[in-house]
Design an enzyme around this catalytic site. Sequence first.
Site, mmCIF file in Angstrom:
data_model
loop_
_atom_site.group_PDB
_atom_site.id
_atom_site.type_symbol
_atom_site.label_atom_id
_atom_site.label_comp_id
_atom_site.label_asym_id
_atom_site.label_seq_id
_atom_site.Cartn_x
_atom_site.Cartn_y
_atom_site.Cartn_z
ATOM 1 C CD GLU A 19 -10.449 4.187 0.417
ATOM 2 O OE1 GLU A 19 -11.271 4.458 1.286
ATOM 3 O OE2 GLU A 19 -9.280 3.821 0.644
ATOM 4 C CG HIS A 56 -4.854 2.807 -1.356
ATOM 5 N ND1 HIS A 56 -4.856 3.108 -0.029
ATOM 6 C CD2 HIS A 56 -6.154 2.910 -1.753
ATOM 7 C CE1 HIS A 56 -6.093 3.362 0.385
ATOM 8 N NE2 HIS A 56 -6.904 3.263 -0.643
ATOM 9 C CG ASP A 103 -2.310 0.637 0.831
ATOM 10 O OD1 ASP A 103 -2.314 1.868 0.659
ATOM 11 O OD2 ASP A 103 -3.321 -0.083 0.687
#
Lengths: 596, 596
Positions: free
Chosen positions: B339, B268, B215
Amino acid sequence: MHVNSLVAVGWLASAAAAVAVNPLPAPRSITWGSSGPISVNDAVFVNLPENNSVLAQGWQRAWSKVVELQWVPKATEAPIATYEPFPTGTASKSKRDSGIRSVSVKVSDLGADLQEDVDESYTLDVKEGSSTIEISAETVWGALHAFTTLQQIVISNGNGLIIEQPVHIEDAPIYAWRGIMIDTGRNFISVPKIKEQIDGLALSKLNVLHWHLDDSQSWPIQMDSFPEMTKDAFSAAEQFSHDDIIEIVEYARLRGVRVLPEVDMPGHSASGWQQVDPSIVACGHSWWSNDDYAVHTAVEPNPGQLDILNNKTYPIVEKVYNELSSLFRDNYFHVGGDELQPNCYNFSSNVMNWLRADPSRTFNDVTQYWVDHAFPIFKKVENRKLVVWEDVIINDPHAPNVSTEGLLVQSWNNGIANIAKLATLGYDVLVSSSDFMYLDCGYGGFVSNDPRYDVQSNPDLASGLVNFNYGGNGGSWCAPYKTWQRIYDYDFTTNLTDAQAKHIKGAIAPLWSEQVDDSCVSTKLWPRAAALAELVWSGNKDPKTGLKRTTDLTQRILNFREYLLANGVQASPLMSKYCLSHPHACDLYYNQTAVV
Amino acid sequence: MHVNSLVAVGWLASAAAAVAVNPLPAPRSITWGSSGPISVNDAVFVNLPENNSVLAQGWQRAWSKVVELQWVPKATEAPIATYEPFPTGTASKSKRDSGIRSVSVKVSDLGADLQEDVDESYTLDVKEGSSTIEISAETVWGALHAFTTLQQIVISNGNGLIIEQPVHIEDAPIYAWRGIMIDTGRNFISVPKIKEQIDGLALSKLNVLHWHLDDSQSWPIQMDSFPEMTKDAFSAAEQFSHDDIIEIVEYARLRGVRVLPEVDMPGHSASGWQQVDPSIVACGHSWWSNDDYAVHTAVEPNPGQLDILNNKTYPIVEKVYNELSSLFRDNYFHVGGDELQPNCYNFSSNVMNWLRADPSRTFNDVTQYWVDHAFPIFKKVENRKLVVWEDVIINDPHAPNVSTEGLLVQSWNNGIANIAKLATLGYDVLVSSSDFMYLDCGYGGFVSNDPRYDVQSNPDLASGLVNFNYGGNGGSWCAPYKTWQRIYDYDFTTNLTDAQAKHIKGAIAPLWSEQVDDSCVSTKLWPRAAALAELVWSGNKDPKTGLKRTTDLTQRILNFREYLLANGVQASPLMSKYCLSHPHACDLYYNQTAVV
């Protein structure tokens, strides 16, 4: 904007960031010079007072860890980065020096016993140019804390041990009672795991292990007086022998940790007692009836309370209490007293007949009967003082007439409101407020057959309201989970007068064990208990600014978690490891004084 | 009243309580006879298909555990007690018998690869009077499940191994995808701890380890193509070599567990990528700005997204993806997609210039650009199918035009609403709804410098409303904690047509690792993941009554937790051990059909 924020946190940049080490809890007073680190000889000579095994073992433990771990701090303090340009790490100082070759330890009163109010203060000095670390303390228990500090500030620079110097530390705890509570009644916790918690306590300068020995669910202590009580242990393997207890108490004492035993009476009492004589336990075989709340006999399964009006109760209580008293060394004994359920006594003809005999009698009188008949038994032991849960004093029902003498009242409900109430009544208080310090909160409920979880979509989505399964408590009566920041931010003397505040003797963070045993006791306790440790040792405010130093604790507790792991205490991580090496990059606010 | 309740749960008393063993997940069909247990020879002869190491090792694992553990069930089913009189345990049957001396294993298709939709069915028979346990399966992967069942139903009566019989089991999973997700990007999880999770998966018949490899916070995988990427590993010790990955994949395969690798792109993405070429990462050096939400660049620290409009991005992505593809064996690869933060691209002149060049362009077009340029690279690998997070399809921003072909969409928001939306659009769906399956929820927030915890008394006490620190989410965005009952009760096909329901391929419970590493990964995953295991294997409803069998799962999962521990999987306790030996005494409702 960002530059302005930084100006506001100048104290942080100038003080804490100047050195790589950040002992936890922060000492009451620590003054670093600016001449930088000097080396420390692995084979440092230590000058200890003679013939004191506590000190000798304490030193050996601390120093062998220093040499073994060669600790490189895993999270050091630095001002929050400015993001143009991207931050670089703090450069470490290098300086030639002659190095530390010895440690001098002076203790004024070698004989002071480890009891409430024993002096735990110490000073630690490394004078500029000196080859000696000087420690002085009033008692060995203070000296042990000095060793713990030393253990944390002698670190490795990758090549060998160093200590930043000159440094002058004057340290002592704010509160005499600083602890955690474990519960071996709901699930068993083994001797090695209890020792692991004691290691964590000692490393964080906490000094009390409150041991909730039994509960309704099991009786894990082998008894000479009534061997049949351990029929209600979970298994033959899940029991504490006398030797186990003596070993734990001594292990703790050598680390400056007092063990406060608790036998919770007269509520939370079925296992063990019922094996001695079923007639002294009321409602032990009843349904707990949370689903028919008007007749509920317990706040959780399984029900059972000592029958206060059965004369056979007291001789058995006395024998059990006396046998346990002989195993522990603390002047205090915790005799419980929480959550007495009147409905339970509907199953007791003794209690019902006594109430019927005089219609003016209430369950407060029943509770008072317990206090009047049991407390004299408890107080017979020499030097004995008692701890009770606040329920005895202020719950419904409670005993209207309980002496404040030799009594400490542990408060768990309603935060500062109940603390203030107890202090106003003149009672000495231990703070265990569930809204701040219950470490078992937030894990949902443990009871089964609970239809409340069976909700397929958020019924309050449109209104934005939180509810049981969506942002709400999720079955945990004391939700949410208490984060290290929540614990640390607790100002439990808010609005108290100085006279009231003096009644607060310290704080204990409980970990109730419905969902705790060896598998997870350490990860649930640590490192959050370390936030409590600093709160009650040196407080949550920066002594210079008077502002909360919660944000300043961040790097300190991140490093301390790694240090706990390195010392064999299985602490859980608080953040991504990214945050450890990027001070304050994982803050919520760029403004470093957002928490005030 | 109580007697009536019991009548309503007759199925429970007559079926489940008849035998001491309760395999988890419950088989789709299991029929016990009534002639009771017979002995099983420790040195049972097994007749396996020849030359199949998966079967040979699988059998060896299962049987050696049977012999080693001599498992005595720790929580057996029984009707809830009537409290007058107090309950006694179920008497165990005894019967003389010749005993089981052999096991016969028949597999039709020994060569079937462990991939999506491989046949996992099996049958297991112990005929009355037979000395042989008969197992048959279409594939070795089905046979492994039979071994797991056998492992759980061959138990000890204290003197030796027994099996209750006769018994006929026909079993197969409802869903092809049944798994958990671990995250080695936020904190590292070691190879032994990952293997421990695989052991738990295999024991509970889960078959997918979704491995969120990296990540923004770290890149833990050693790369031949770009060795510099592990400069963003947390340390030299916190990295996976190629051999580590191959070892994990093979360890899982031998246990019937597929490993689904995930590299989360283009969001990410900072660590690793930025070491190859800082210009392919946008906003990597920005403040995440949750405190100035209008300009926030990430949902959590630290920010960083692949620059979608930088041509240099794609060749690097291709090399990394191809190298990782060579290490894993599954047809599926998870390429993330969750996201994406538009604000991050304010830091990218490439993206801003592209948007300015045509004012009709939006961030949906930017997302589409990623899909159009990256997915063809991803699909070049032979037999390759992709998994993405639902954001790519339905978030703001999203790509308006994504083929349903060879694509599985993992849903994590809004429960059944989003699942229905995706299914209606024709996408195949993996269920990971955060309201039911996020195992990291409820532990508070991990970000520091958060003033919201600093509240000394409940501001809504009078109104009884829950709020942040008092009954509310306590800083956990997906609070509350998901209990095993919450997970098990999830009916994720509610209101779907059969055609829509067919798009659901299974479920994966994620454990995001901001507060997870070796210390607590097992206790946070287990035994809750076992509730998911049964939900997706045989469902949450009793096949006879159609009612939810959540309450029936209680004793099964309590025993299974003990069994996980005995097999080296550090599962946490769900209840006081008292509840294990007192079936349903820890229920919330006396009515055994309270959960419907």
